[in-house]
Design an enzyme around this catalytic site. Structure first.
Site, mmCIF file in Angstrom:
data_model
loop_
_atom_site.group_PDB
_atom_site.id
_atom_site.type_symbol
_atom_site.label_atom_id
_atom_site.label_comp_id
_atom_site.label_asym_id
_atom_site.label_seq_id
_atom_site.Cartn_x
_atom_site.Cartn_y
_atom_site.Cartn_z
ATOM 1 N N CYS A 69 27.310 65.583 50.219
ATOM 2 C CA CYS A 69 27.390 65.598 48.751
ATOM 3 C C CYS A 69 28.549 66.425 48.204
ATOM 4 C CB CYS A 69 26.065 66.086 48.157
ATOM 5 S SG CYS A 69 25.532 67.708 48.735
ATOM 6 N N HIS A 70 29.273 67.108 49.054
ATOM 7 C CA HIS A 70 30.367 67.987 48.606
ATOM 8 C C HIS A 70 31.566 67.759 49.508
ATOM 9 C CE1 HIS A 70 32.552 71.846 48.023
ATOM 10 N NE2 HIS A 70 31.998 71.823 46.826
ATOM 11 N N PHE A 71 32.337 66.840 49.306
ATOM 12 C CA PHE A 71 32.437 65.806 48.282
ATOM 13 C C PHE A 71 32.358 64.446 48.952
ATOM 14 C CE2 PHE A 71 34.830 69.484 46.766
ATOM 15 C CZ PHE A 71 34.301 69.672 45.508
#
Length: 171
Positions: A69-71
């Site tokens: 999720c990052h990124f």
């Protein structure tokens, strides 16, 4: 109290549940927010300032939750997680010394990021040098720290401060 000089993942999780140093000791986070897999060494007389040191590790693999999720299409470990791990370790140190209460990060003097932790990395190493601990009405630890990825220093932080409080309701 457990004055061992190293701790495995199961013991760190036990700390998060109040089962390592006692139910009133500062706790580590658990599950995804525990950014430490083991403490290689902890002592109260070593380090740069002769007041204690901690060396801890986190194993890196591409399946760690934050890479998804990052990124998207540019996975990197958030720098704030490495910084939080340093605060986690200062709080752990205070519990190891016998402090009772709830640990809270209080601040940091300066933080520098000069690299990144990517999914292909193997290991993060945290090295903390304790500068001072206070065990009075105020319980606080102050440390300088670095984070290495696969042996290369990429973060540094000075004057990491963690306090331990008997009551956090007005904090």
């Amino acid at each position: 109290m457990n004055k061992a000089n190293s701790f495995n993942k199961e013991e760190l999780i036990a700390c998060g549940h109040g089962n390592l140093f006692g139910p009133n000791s500062p706790r580590l986070p658990v599950d995804n927010m525990l950014m430490i897999d083991r403490i290689i060494t902890i002592n109260d007389n070593g380090g740069e300032f002769g007041k204690g040191e901690i060396v801890a590790e986190l194993d890196i693999n591409p399946d760690l939750w934050f890479f998804g999720c990052h990124f998207i299409s540019d996975p990197v470990m958030p720098g704030c997680l490495g910084l939080d791990a340093m605060w986690q370790l200062v709080g752990f140190y205070l519990g190891w010394e016998g402090a009772e209460g709830k640990g809270r990060a209080l601040g940091v003097g300066e933080v520098k990021f000069t690299g990144q932790v990517l999914p292909g990395a193997k290991k993060v190493t945290y090295k903390l040098n304790i500068k001072r601990t206070i065990h009075r009405k105020l319980v606080m630890g102050i440390a300088d720290a670095i984070l290495e990825v696969d042996g290369r220093q990429i973060y540094s932080a000075t004057d990491l401060k963690v306090g331990v409080f008997s009551d956090t309701s007005t904090f």
